[in-house]
Scaffold this motif. Structure first.
Motif: not given
Length: 565
Positions: A133-134, A383-386, A417-421
Motif C-alpha cells: 500500500a505504501q 485495509i491494506d490487504q483489501e 511484479m511491479q505492484h509487489y516488488p
C-alpha cells in the motif's frame, strides 16, 4: 547363676527388638523401583519445563503445571507397619502424575508454538500488505522496508520455537507501525505543500516555507523508524504554526486547508456507514470558529482544534473502511463475474471466474481477520490487504482479455511484479484463475508453465500474495468435512504439498485427475472417469499433474512466493 540368666534374657529381648526393627524398616518406604521411577519422571518433567522456558513458552502457560508439580512434591508416602504396598502404590501414582504433567507440558509447547507460528505468519502478511500500500504512494524509503521484509521472511522460514516467531512478529509489527506513521506524516506534508501552493497563488512570500518543505521531504524519504516519523510530524506542525505567526495573511489558507481535509474524512465516514453525527458537530463548530477568527491566536486555536478533531476520527475511519471494503470487493467481483460468466456446456450453468474475491473466498478470511482486530493498526492491515485484492481483481479482469498463450509471459504478471516488488526476485509461482495456469518465475524470468485446477466456485482458491507456510513430501490429506457432505473425501496420500495459506490451502499433486487447465475449476467431464472427485474444482487448493508437481517441489524452497490472481 540367677544374674547370668537375667543377662541372657535381656540379650534375647534386645535381639528380638533388633529383628523387629529390621522387619519394620524393610516393610516401609515402598519398592525401590517405584521410588526410582517417580524420581525419574519428576526429573523428566523438570527438564521439559526448563526446555519450554528456554524456547519462549510464557510462564503463564506453564503455571498450572508448575503448581500441580509443587502440590505433588509436597506430599509424602503413608506410614505403615509390616506392609510397604501402600508406599509402593503412592510412588507408582506419583510417577504416573509426573508423566501426565510431562505430556501436558508437551501439549502446551506444541499449542503455543502453533499459536506463535500462525501469529507470525499473519503479521508477515500484514507487513506485506502495508508495504504494498505504501509503495503505491511513491513516497518514503520503501526499499529499506522491503529489505526488512526479506530478512523477516528468511527468519520465518527457519523459525522453530515460539521465541523465534515472537522476534519475527515483533519486528513485523514494528515495521507496520513505522509504515503507518510514514503514511500519516506524508499526509501532513502533503497538506503543508498544498497550503504553500495556495499562499503562493495569493502572491505571498513562501520562500522559507518551500525550503522547510524540501528539507522535510528529504527527511521523510530517508526515515525508516517510528521515532523519526513522530519527530518529523511534530516538526511539520511547528512549521505550520511558525508560518501562521510570520504571515497573518496565511492564516485563512492554513485553516481552510485543514477544514477541507476534515470534510473529506467526514464524507468517507458516512460512505462507510459509520455514525458521523458526533464528528459533524465538531466540523460545524470548527467551521463557525474559522468564520469568527480575526487574530493570530484565534486561528492558532482553531487550527489545533481541527487537528484534534480529525485525529479523533481516525479509529472509526479505519474500522469503517475495513468493513466497507470487504463488501465492496464482494460486490465488484460478483458484478464483473456475472457480466463475464463462464458458460459450462457440461451442465448448462453459468459460473463466475471471480469467486475467490467474494465472501466465499478471500472475503471470508478478511472478515475473520476483522473479527480478531481491535487496534487501529489491525484494521489498517486489513485495509491494506483489501486494496491489494482490488488490484489483483483488476489483474484478473485484464487477463480475461489477454490471448497470450499460457506458457508465455503475460502483461498482468509483469504488473503484479511491479505492484509487489518482492516478486521481482527469487522463485515465484504465478497463478491465473482465468487461464487455470501456473507460471514459474525465477528472478523475474519465466522458466516453465503448467496447466492447473484451482478451487471450485463454492470453495475457491485464495487470491493474493502468499509465502510458503509449510512443505510436506509425502503427506496424508484428511477431510475436515463429515462423510455425506458434498465436500467430503477419503484419506488421500499426497506426494508433494506446499501450504500457501493456513486453513489447508496447498499447491499439490492431484493424481486422481487427468484433465487440468481452462474450465476445470467448474463442473466438467474428466477423461479419467472419476467424476465424484475429478469432475469439479478443488476445495481451495491448486492441483497439478504428478510429475509437474514433483519438478515444482524440487525447484522451490521456503522462500518461494505464491501470487494468485
Amino acid at each position: 547363676m540367677q544374674a547370668l540368666c537375667s543377662i541372657r534374657s535381656t540379650q534375647k529381648i534386645l535381639a528380638g527388638v533388633m529383628i523387629g526393627m529390621m522387619l519394620l524398616v524393610t516393610a516401609c518406604g515402598g519398592s525401590p523401583q517405584s521410588q526410582q521411577q517417580a524420581s525419574q519422571n519428576k526429573a523428566k518433567l523438570d527438564q521439559m519445563l526448563q526446555h519450554a522456558r528456554s524456547i519462549g513458552i510464557p510462564a503463564s502457560a506453564l503455571q498450572d503445571i508448575v503448581n500441580q508439580e509443587q502440590q505433588l512434591s509436597s506430599t509424602s508416602a503413608p506410614f505403615t507397619l509390616f506392609n510397604d504396598q501402600a508406599d509402593t502404590d503412592y510412588y507408582t501414582n506419583l510417577a504416573t502424575h509426573y508423566h501426565q504433567l510431562e505430556v501436558e507440558a508437551k501439549g502446551q509447547i506444541n499449542a503455543i508454538t502453533d499459536q506463535y507460528s500462525q501469529q507470525a505468519q499473519q503479521d508477515m502478511q500484514n507487513f506485506q500488505s502495508a508495504l504494498s500500500a505504501q509503495r503505491l504512494r511513491n513516497v518514503g524509503n520503501t526499499q529499506a522496508f522491503i529489505q526488512h521484509y526479506t530478512t523477516d521472511a528468511s527468519l520465518l522460514a527457519a523459525a522453530q520455537d515460539p521465541k523465534d516467531y515472537a522476534v519475527i512478529s515483533n519486528d513485523a509489527r514494528k515495521q507496520i507501525e513505522a509504515l503507518a506513521l510514514l503514511g500519516t506524516t506524508a499526509n501532513q506534508l502533503n497538506t503543508f505543500h498544498n497550503t504553500i501552493n495556495q499562499m503562493k497563488a495569493s502572491r505571498l512570500d513562501v520562500t522559507a516555507m518551500q525550503v522547510q518543505y524540501q528539507s522535510d521531504l528529504e527527511t521523510l524519504n530517508a526515515a525508516t523508524t517510528s521515532p523519526v516519523f513522530q519527530n518529523l510530524s511534530t516538526l511539520i506542525n511547528a512549521q505550520y504554526e511558525e508560518a501562521v505567526v510570520n504571515s497573518t495573511q496565511a492564516l485563512p489558507f492554513v485553516s481552510t486547508a485543514k477544514l477541507k481535509d476534515f470534510k473529506t474524512q467526514l464524507n468517507l465516514l458516512k460512505t462507510y456507514g459509520m455514525d458521523a453525527r458526533p464528528y459533524q458537530k465538531l466540523y460545524d463548530t470548527d467551521q463557525a470558529a474559522i468564520k469568527k477568527a480575526s487574530t493570530i491566536q484565534d486561528f492558532l486555536v482553531v487550527s489545533r482544534r481541527i487537528d484534534a478533531d480529525v485525529a479523533s476520527m481516525h479509529d472509526d475511519l479505519v474500522q469503517g473502511a475495513s468493513h466497507y471494503l470487504v463488501n465492496k470487493l464482494d460486490r465488484e467481483a460478483r458484478a464483473w463475474g456475472q457480466a463475464h460468466a463462464y458458460h459450462d456446456k457440461f451442465d448448462g450453468n453459468n459460473y463466475i471466474y471471480t469467486a475467490g474475491y467474494t465472501l466465499d473466498g478471500i472475503g471470508y478470511w478478511l472478515n475473520r481477520d476483522l473479527s480478531w482486530a481491535w487496534q487501529p493498526a489491525d484494521f489498517q492491515a486489513v485495509i491494506d490487504q483489501e486494496n491489494d485484492e482490488f488490484f489483483n481483481l483488476h489483474m484478473l479482469e485484464a487477463d480475461y482479455n489477454d490471448r497470450t498463450p499460457y506458457n508465455k509471459v503475460h502483461a498482468t504478471d509483469l504488473q503484479m511484479m511491479q505492484h509487489y516488488p518482492s516478486l521481482q526476485h527469487g522463485t515465484v509461482l504465478m497463478v491465473s484463475f482465468v487461464e487455470q495456469a501456473l507460471r514459474f518465475y525465477k528472478d523475474g524470468k519465466l522458466i516453465r508453465a503448467f496447466y492447473v485446477t484451482t478451487g471450485r466456485v463454492e470453495r475457491p482458491a485464495l487470491p493474493g500474495l502468499w509465502t510458503v507456510q509449510n512443505r510436506q513430501s509425502p503427506t496424508m490429506f484428511k477431510s475436515t468435512d463429515p462423510p455425506g457432505s458434498p465436500y467430503w473425501y477419503p484419506d488421500t496420500p499426497i506426494q508433494y504439498a506446499i501450504l500457501y495459506h493456513w486453513g489447508g490451502f496447498f499447491v499439490h499433486d492431484a493424481w486422481w485427475r487427468v484433465n487440468f487447465g481452462p474450465g476445470t475449476q467448474f463442473p466438467h467431464y474428466d477423461v479419467g472417469g472419476d467424476e465424484s472427485f475429478s469432475g469439479n474444482g478443488s476445495h481451495g487448493c491448486i492441483n497439478m499433474q504428478g510429475n509437474e508437481a514433483a519438478w515444482m517441489y524440487a525447484n522451490t524452497d521456503w522462500n518461494t512466493q505464491i501470487a494468485v490472481y
